[in-house]
Design a protein around this motif. Structure first.
Motif, PDB file in Angstrom:
ATOM      1  N   TYR A  51     -12.787   7.509   6.594  1.00 59.16           N
ATOM      2  CA  TYR A  51     -12.266   6.810   7.767  1.00 59.16           C
ATOM      3  C   TYR A  51     -12.512   7.652   9.020  1.00 59.16           C
ATOM      4  CZ  TYR A  51      -9.781   3.859   4.394  1.00 59.16           C
ATOM      5  OH  TYR A  51      -9.471   3.018   3.363  1.00 59.16           O
ATOM      6  N   TYR A  95      -7.178   8.693  13.366  1.00 59.68           N
ATOM      7  CA  TYR A  95      -8.584   8.812  12.916  1.00 59.68           C
ATOM      8  C   TYR A  95      -9.536   8.676  14.106  1.00 59.68           C
ATOM      9  CZ  TYR A  95      -7.100   8.328   8.029  1.00 59.68           C
ATOM     10  OH  TYR A  95      -6.521   8.526   6.805  1.00 59.68           O
ATOM     11  N   LYS A 125       0.827  -1.209   0.000  1.00 59.85           N
ATOM     12  CA  LYS A 125       0.000   0.000   0.000  1.00 59.85           C
ATOM     13  C   LYS A 125       0.859   1.256   0.000  1.00 59.85           C
ATOM     14  CE  LYS A 125      -3.241   2.613   2.896  1.00 59.85           C
ATOM     15  NZ  LYS A 125      -4.300   2.586   3.895  1.00 59.85           N
ATOM     16  N   GLY A 180      -4.601   5.413  -1.457  1.00 57.40           N
ATOM     17  CA  GLY A 180      -5.982   4.963  -1.590  1.00 57.40           C
ATOM     18  C   GLY A 180      -6.202   3.865  -2.618  1.00 57.40           C
ATOM     19  N   GLY A 237       2.761  11.966   8.000  1.00 60.76           N
ATOM     20  CA  GLY A 237       2.938  11.878   6.551  1.00 60.76           C
ATOM     21  C   GLY A 237       4.386  12.073   6.169  1.00 60.76           C
ATOM     22  N   GLY A 294      -1.366  12.206   5.420  1.00 62.46           N
ATOM     23  CA  GLY A 294      -1.295  12.049   3.966  1.00 62.46           C
ATOM     24  C   GLY A 294       0.041  12.389   3.377  1.00 62.46           C
ATOM     25  N   ARG A 295       0.070  12.259   2.058  1.00 57.87           N
ATOM     26  CA  ARG A 295       1.290  12.573   1.321  1.00 57.87           C
ATOM     27  C   ARG A 295       1.516  14.085   1.345  1.00 57.87           C
ATOM     28  NH1 ARG A 295       0.333  11.952  -3.916  1.00 57.87           N
ATOM     29  NH2 ARG A 295      -1.866  11.472  -3.812  1.00 57.87           N
ATOM     30  N   LEU A 326     -10.197   9.049   0.887  1.00 52.40           N
ATOM     31  CA  LEU A 326     -10.696   8.024   1.801  1.00 52.40           C
ATOM     32  C   LEU A 326     -10.589   8.518   3.245  1.00 52.40           C
ATOM     33  CD1 LEU A 326      -8.994   4.934   0.139  1.00 52.40           C
ATOM     34  CD2 LEU A 326     -11.413   5.520   0.094  1.00 52.40           C
ATOM     35  N   ASN A 327      -9.605   9.388   3.495  1.00 53.35           N
ATOM     36  CA  ASN A 327      -9.362   9.834   4.872  1.00 53.35           C
ATOM     37  C   ASN A 327     -10.617  10.399   5.529  1.00 53.35           C
ATOM     38  OD1 ASN A 327      -6.925   9.452   3.603  1.00 53.35           O
ATOM     39  ND2 ASN A 327      -5.867  11.090   4.692  1.00 53.35           N
ATOM     40  N   GLY A 340       6.649   9.738   8.064  1.00 53.34           N
ATOM     41  CA  GLY A 340       6.737   8.359   7.577  1.00 53.34           C
ATOM     42  C   GLY A 340       5.363   7.793   7.299  1.00 53.34           C
ATOM     43  N   TYR A 341       5.367   6.526   6.897  1.00 55.05           N
ATOM     44  CA  TYR A 341       4.106   5.850   6.610  1.00 55.05           C
ATOM     45  C   TYR A 341       3.809   4.867   7.736  1.00 55.05           C
ATOM     46  CZ  TYR A 341       0.286   3.679   4.351  1.00 55.05           C
ATOM     47  OH  TYR A 341      -0.972   3.251   4.087  1.00 55.05           O
ATOM     48  N   LYS A 342       2.755   5.118   8.522  1.00 58.33           N
ATOM     49  CA  LYS A 342       2.488   4.294   9.702  1.00 58.33           C
ATOM     50  C   LYS A 342       1.009   3.948   9.787  1.00 58.33           C
ATOM     51  CE  LYS A 342       6.515   6.137  11.881  1.00 58.33           C
ATOM     52  NZ  LYS A 342       7.187   6.957  12.857  1.00 58.33           N
ATOM     53  N   ASP A 350      -6.258   0.581  -0.962  1.00 58.51           N
ATOM     54  CA  ASP A 350      -7.474   0.329  -0.179  1.00 58.51           C
ATOM     55  C   ASP A 350      -8.615  -0.106  -1.094  1.00 58.51           C
ATOM     56  OD1 ASP A 350      -6.009   1.098   1.959  1.00 58.51           O
ATOM     57  OD2 ASP A 350      -7.055   2.965   2.359  1.00 58.51           O
ATOM     58  N   LYS A 372      -2.624  17.564  -2.237  1.00 62.52           N
ATOM     59  CA  LYS A 372      -3.279  17.381  -0.930  1.00 62.52           C
ATOM     60  C   LYS A 372      -3.336  18.690  -0.143  1.00 62.52           C
ATOM     61  CE  LYS A 372      -3.877  12.938  -1.251  1.00 62.52           C
ATOM     62  NZ  LYS A 372      -5.220  12.407  -1.409  1.00 62.52           N
TER      63      LYS A 372
HETATM   64  P1  ADP Z   1      -4.094   9.178  -1.994  1.00 64.83           P
HETATM   65  O1  ADP Z   1      -4.266  10.208  -3.053  1.00 64.83           O
HETATM   66  O2  ADP Z   1      -2.824   9.404  -1.219  1.00 64.83           O
HETATM   67  O3  ADP Z   1      -4.230   7.787  -2.475  1.00 64.83           O
HETATM   68  P2  ADP Z   1      -6.521   8.691  -0.451  1.00 64.83           P
HETATM   69  O4  ADP Z   1      -7.312   9.588   0.448  1.00 64.83           O
HETATM   70  O5  ADP Z   1      -7.260   8.073  -1.566  1.00 64.83           O
HETATM   71  O6  ADP Z   1      -5.256   9.503  -0.958  1.00 64.83           O
HETATM   72  O7  ADP Z   1      -5.906   7.504   0.425  1.00 64.83           O
HETATM   73  C1  ADP Z   1      -4.910   7.707   1.350  1.00 64.83           C
HETATM   74  C2  ADP Z   1      -4.718   6.415   2.134  1.00 64.83           C
HETATM   75  O8  ADP Z   1      -3.371   6.352   2.588  1.00 64.83           O
HETATM   76  C3  ADP Z   1      -5.573   6.330   3.386  1.00 64.83           C
HETATM   77  O9  ADP Z   1      -5.792   4.974   3.702  1.00 64.83           O
HETATM   78  C4  ADP Z   1      -4.657   6.976   4.443  1.00 64.83           C
HETATM   79  O10 ADP Z   1      -4.999   6.582   5.748  1.00 64.83           O
HETATM   80  C5  ADP Z   1      -3.334   6.403   4.020  1.00 64.83           C
HETATM   81  N1  ADP Z   1      -2.168   7.199   4.408  1.00 64.83           N
HETATM   82  C6  ADP Z   1      -1.696   8.305   3.783  1.00 64.83           C
HETATM   83  N2  ADP Z   1      -0.559   8.718   4.375  1.00 64.83           N
HETATM   84  C7  ADP Z   1      -0.321   7.869   5.400  1.00 64.83           C
HETATM   85  C8  ADP Z   1       0.713   7.766   6.382  1.00 64.83           C
HETATM   86  N3  ADP Z   1       1.717   8.632   6.440  1.00 64.83           N
HETATM   87  N4  ADP Z   1       0.655   6.751   7.267  1.00 64.83           N
HETATM   88  C9  ADP Z   1      -0.373   5.865   7.214  1.00 64.83           C
HETATM   89  N5  ADP Z   1      -1.375   5.905   6.321  1.00 64.83           N
HETATM   90  C10 ADP Z   1      -1.347   6.890   5.414  1.00 64.83           C
END
Ligand code: ADP
Length: 468
Positions: free
Chosen positions: A384, A363, A15, A18, A328, A296-297, A380-381, A353-355, A21, A302
């Motif tokens: 959630y 959330y 992953k 999104g 992020g 997020g990124r 998606l955030n 980081g990604y966690k 997911d 964003k």
């Molecule tokens: P994207 O354009 O980045 O795909 P979305 O809203 O569609 O945006 O999905 C983002 C997904 O990535 C969500 O499940 C969000 O919880 C997860 N996510 C983004 N950044 C992080 C992070 N740093 N750590 C954990 N989960 C993250």
């Protein structure tokens, strides 16, 4: 009906955002519908959460990419735990990377993946009813099955293309054509956009239908789409906006193993408070103050470039009456600015980081989730956060406008129109007024948790589209 979803990401296998997911949930929910067999095909990376699972090698062969001969193996996961059959395409030296994206030679990587998948299906004479291609990484598939002689057993198989993120189109120079499987030269125009090979444009032209992940985003692309708007208008007759759902089995506050304090709609207020206290203590924040979060990124789409100024300005203007937490990574300027503020402001916490675990906790524990996105195909955030009783504060765009209604018009979120620092702070001030009214806040938690974002409806819409 047999459907193969082709994607570079799939939760929980690999992953980045999104896309994972969606591809990890949509087939699972489609398989709950009678007579549907949806499967996922993705690359085999170096790292994955499922490599302790057992796999069968179902195909072993070779493809040619330019002058190189590459081995292709397809592995099928043996268990039933994912809710769909998972096939992983292994191309040693090409697809076995640590991450799905971020490499200079990604054109070779994605061409190789598409070639490998179609080579396997053709060689084994597997003819699905539908090939569902996700984003530009699989964008040349609809062209290839029609116009590459190597894949003639697949000619006529129906294709659906879904645009999860139109910001990335995968454009490459025509010099790359010699690395593609050989194709009918008279049809080159179906891969071309403005003198470049454009996989996203090609999938819009060649797929039997294409979808975006919300109706709002589709309407925006019609007006402006990084140079592809005229193509969208030409092909609008086969365009559909289908909103994403969320996997309510994974994202269930009552059973989520990543939460310290699980909750349901009846005990949400007390349990969320406990989660918030723990999180705030861990990050040196003040549990008695409202907690705003961003996950997020760190990318301009964003609105992450606004976050540093939102941090210092909102803390200053509120005289320190709020907490902000950010999770992020991405743009290094944003990372460095936020690191500086993490050091300067006690009301601000940063985790770079990604966690996945931490994201679930945030959330569940935050009071408000900030999404100042410039572009948001679905998002998606916000879903959630709503599922976990946290009020979303979102820019009115794309999928955010389809899923979050402002409290002033009967919804349970906060909308703002312009992606600018002062507009976000104005929305945060509205949130602060709500936070100080206990009953209102409790009703908002309740209303958000009551929203239905389950995949069932959207999974049905895709099936209806395939049938059509
Ligand atoms: P994207 O354009 O980045 O795909 P979305 O809203 O569609 O945006 O999905 C983002 C997904 O990535 C969500 O499940 C969000 O919880 C997860 N996510 C983004 N950044 C992080 C992070 N740093 N750590 C954990 N989960 C993250």
């Amino acid at each position: 009906m047999i459907i193969y979803h082709l994607s570079t990401e799939c939760y929980p296998v690999a992953k980045v955002g999104g896309l994972a997911d969606v591809v990890g949930a949509l087939p699972k929910y489609q398989n709950k519908i009678k007579d549907i067999d949806a499967k996922v095909v993705m690359p085999w990376y170096n790292k994955s959460f499922v490599y302790d699972h057992e796999f069968d090698i179902v195909f072993d062969g070779y493809i040619h990419q330019g002058g190189n001969m590459l081995q292709v193996q397809v592995l099928k996961e043996k268990s039933d735990v994912l809710g769909f059959e998972l096939y992983m395409v292994k191309i040693p030296g090409l697809l076995d990377r640590d991450n799905p994206y971020g490499y200079q030679d990604e054109n070779f990587q994605f061409i190789g993946f598409q070639h490998g998948v179609l080579h396997w299906l053709s060689a084994m004479n597997i003819r699905p009813d539908v090939l569902h291609c996700h984003d530009y990484h699989t964008g040349l598939v609809p062209f290839m099955i029609e116009y590459c002689p190597e894949f003639s057993p697949l000619k006529g198989v129906k294709t659906i293309a879904t645009i999860h993120n139109g910001e990335y189109q995968g454009m490459m120079s025509w010099e790359m054509a010699r690395y593609l499987p050989s194709f009918d030269q008279y049809k080159w125009g179906l891969m071309d956009w403005n003198g470049l090979i454009n996989p996203l444009a090609s999938m819009i032209k060649c797929a039997n239908a294409f979808t975006t992940v919300s109706q709002g985003y589709l309407e925006e692309l019609y007006i402006s789409f990084r140079g592809l708007e005229s193509l969208i208008r030409d092909e609008f007759g086969k365009a559909y906006g289908i909103i994403n759902g969320i996997d309510t089995e994974v994202w269930n506050p009552e059973t989520d193993p990543m939460l310290d304090f699980n909750f349901n709609i009846k005990n949400a207020v007390e349990q969320k408070k406990k989660g918030k206290e723990k999180l705030c203590r861990e990050y040196g924040l003040k549990p008695e103050l409202p907690l705003f979060a961003f996950i997020g990124r760190f990318a301009t789409e964003k609105g992450a470039d606004l976050i540093p100024d939102i941090v210092w300005k909102s803390i200053k203007q509120s005289y320190g009456a709020l907490n902000i937490m950010v999770l992020g990574s991405g743009n290094s300027y944003i990372e460095n600015k936020l690191k500086e503020y993490d050091y300067t402001y006690t009301n601000f916490a940063l985790d770079l980081g990604y966690k996945e675990h931490l994201s679930h906790k945030i959330y569940a524990s935050a009071d408000f989730l900030l999404m100042p996105s410039r572009v948001e195909p679905c998002g998606l955030n916000q879903m959630y956060s709503m599922r976990y009783g946290t009020v979303p504060i979102v820019r009115y765009t794309g999928g955010l406008r389809d899923t979050v209604t402002d409290i002033s018009t009967g919804g349970a979120g906060i909308n703002f129109t312009y992606p600018g620092v002062d507009d976000v702070i104005h929305a945060m001030n509205r949130a602060l007024m709500l936070y100080n009214q206990k009953d209102v806040m409790e009703n908002l938690i309740d209303a958000n948790m009551n929203f239905d974002f389950s995949w069932e409806k959207s999974a049905e819409k895709y099936i209806a589209l395939y049938k059509n």
